[in-house]
Enzyme design. Structure first.
Site, PDB file in Angstrom:
ATOM      1  N   ASN A  60      42.745  34.149  40.277  1.00  0.00           N
ATOM      2  CA  ASN A  60      41.289  34.046  40.436  1.00  0.00           C
ATOM      3  C   ASN A  60      40.718  32.924  39.579  1.00  0.00           C
ATOM      4  OD1 ASN A  60      42.041  35.930  38.381  1.00  0.00           O
ATOM      5  ND2 ASN A  60      39.983  36.794  38.333  1.00  0.00           N
TER       6      ASN A  60
ATOM      7  N   GLU B 163      43.694  36.221  45.817  1.00  0.00           N
ATOM      8  CA  GLU B 163      44.275  36.330  47.159  1.00  0.00           C
ATOM      9  C   GLU B 163      43.855  35.155  48.028  1.00  0.00           C
ATOM     10  OE1 GLU B 163      42.701  38.601  45.416  1.00  0.00           O
ATOM     11  OE2 GLU B 163      43.236  40.642  45.972  1.00  0.00           O
TER      12      GLU B 163
HETATM   13  N1  THU Z   1      39.323  39.604  41.934  1.00  0.00           N
HETATM   14  C1  THU Z   1      40.414  39.068  42.547  1.00  0.00           C
HETATM   15  O1  THU Z   1      40.814  37.931  42.261  1.00  0.00           O
HETATM   16  N2  THU Z   1      41.034  39.814  43.488  1.00  0.00           N
HETATM   17  C2  THU Z   1      40.726  41.098  43.773  1.00  0.00           C
HETATM   18  O2  THU Z   1      41.384  41.686  44.609  1.00  0.00           O
HETATM   19  C3  THU Z   1      39.620  41.766  43.098  1.00  0.00           C
HETATM   20  C4  THU Z   1      38.783  40.916  42.247  1.00  0.00           C
HETATM   21  C5  THU Z   1      38.674  38.820  40.880  1.00  0.00           C
HETATM   22  C6  THU Z   1      37.324  38.280  41.197  1.00  0.00           C
HETATM   23  C7  THU Z   1      36.744  38.093  39.814  1.00  0.00           C
HETATM   24  O3  THU Z   1      37.197  36.861  39.299  1.00  0.00           O
HETATM   25  C8  THU Z   1      37.386  39.206  39.018  1.00  0.00           C
HETATM   26  O4  THU Z   1      38.520  39.623  39.735  1.00  0.00           O
HETATM   27  C9  THU Z   1      36.473  40.404  38.761  1.00  0.00           C
HETATM   28  O5  THU Z   1      35.926  40.864  39.945  1.00  0.00           O
END
Ligand code: THU
Length: 159
Positions: A62, A75
Site C-alpha cells: 500500500n 492489492e
Molecule cells: N489496505 C490495503 O492495502 N489493502 C487492504 O486490503 C485493506 C486496506 C490499506 C489502505 C490503507 O493504506 C491502509 O491499508 C489502511 O486502510
C-alpha cells in the site's frame, strides 16, 4: 418470492507450512513486501503477491498519501502493475498479508470493496478464476475465485 442461498467454501490453514508449496512461496513474497509499504498515516502495512499464468510473480504494497484518497491498496498496486507489464498473462493466485506495528494481523486480512471489484475485473478479463490467500496469525484462508469475496458482482457482462 423465492429465497436463494449463496454458499462460499473457505479453506482454512493453521500455519503457512500447511499450504501447498507454490502458495507458501507466494505468501512468503507477500509477507516480505509488506515491510516496504508506505503507510505513515495508518501504520497498517499490507503486501500482495500475484502469480501470473506465465509463472511471473509480481508484488506490491500500500502507498498512502497525505491527501488520503490519493493512496492505493497493496492489492491494486500489484494487480495494476501485473496488468500493465504482462497484459496477456492471467492472474492465477494472489496472496495478501498485513502487519500492524510490524506484527502480522491476528485474523486473515480482508481486502476492501474497491480491491474486490478490481479482482473481479481481472478475473472476467482473463476468464480465469483467481485463488485468493488471506494471511493471519490465527489462520490463513484460501478462496477459490473472486465470487467468494464478491458475490452478485457487477461486471462487463452487465453492461
Ligand atoms: N489496505 C490495503 O492495502 N489493502 C487492504 O486490503 C485493506 C486496506 C490499506 C489502505 C490503507 O493504506 C491502509 O491499508 C489502511 O486502510
Amino acid at each position: 418470492m423465492k429465497t436463494t442461498e449463496i454458499r462460499i467454501i473457505v479453506l482454512e490453514y493453521q500455519n503457512i507450512s500447511e499450504l501447498p508449496e507454490n502458495d507458501q512461496f507466494l505468501l512468503a513474497e507477500a509477507r516480505k513486501i509488506t515491510s516496504m509499504a508506505y503507510a505513515p498515516y495508518s501504520g497498517f502495512h499490507v503486501g500482495a503477491a500475484v502469480l501470473l499464468g506465465n509463472g511471473t510473480v509480481v508484488t506490491g504494497n500500500n502507498q498512502e498519501n497525505s491527501a488520503y484518497p490519493s493512496g492505493l491498496c497493496a492489492e491494486r498496486v500489484a494487480l495494476f502493475y501485473a496488468n500493465a507489464n504482462y497484459p496477456d498473462s492471467e492472474v492465477k493466485t494472489i496472496a495478501i498479508s498485513a502487519a500492524k506495528d510490524g506484527v502480522l494481523v491476528k485474523e486473515p486480512v480482508k481486502p476492501c470493496g474497491g480491491c474486490r471489484q478490481v479482482l473481479a475485473e481481472v478475473e472476467v478479463r482473463f476468464e480465469t478464476p483467481i485463488r485468493i490467500i488471506l494471511d493471519g496469525q490465527n489462520s490463513i484462508i484460501v478462496l477459490n475465485g473472486v465470487e467468494s469475496l464478491l458475490p452478485l458482482s457487477f461486471s462487463k457482462k452487465d453492461l
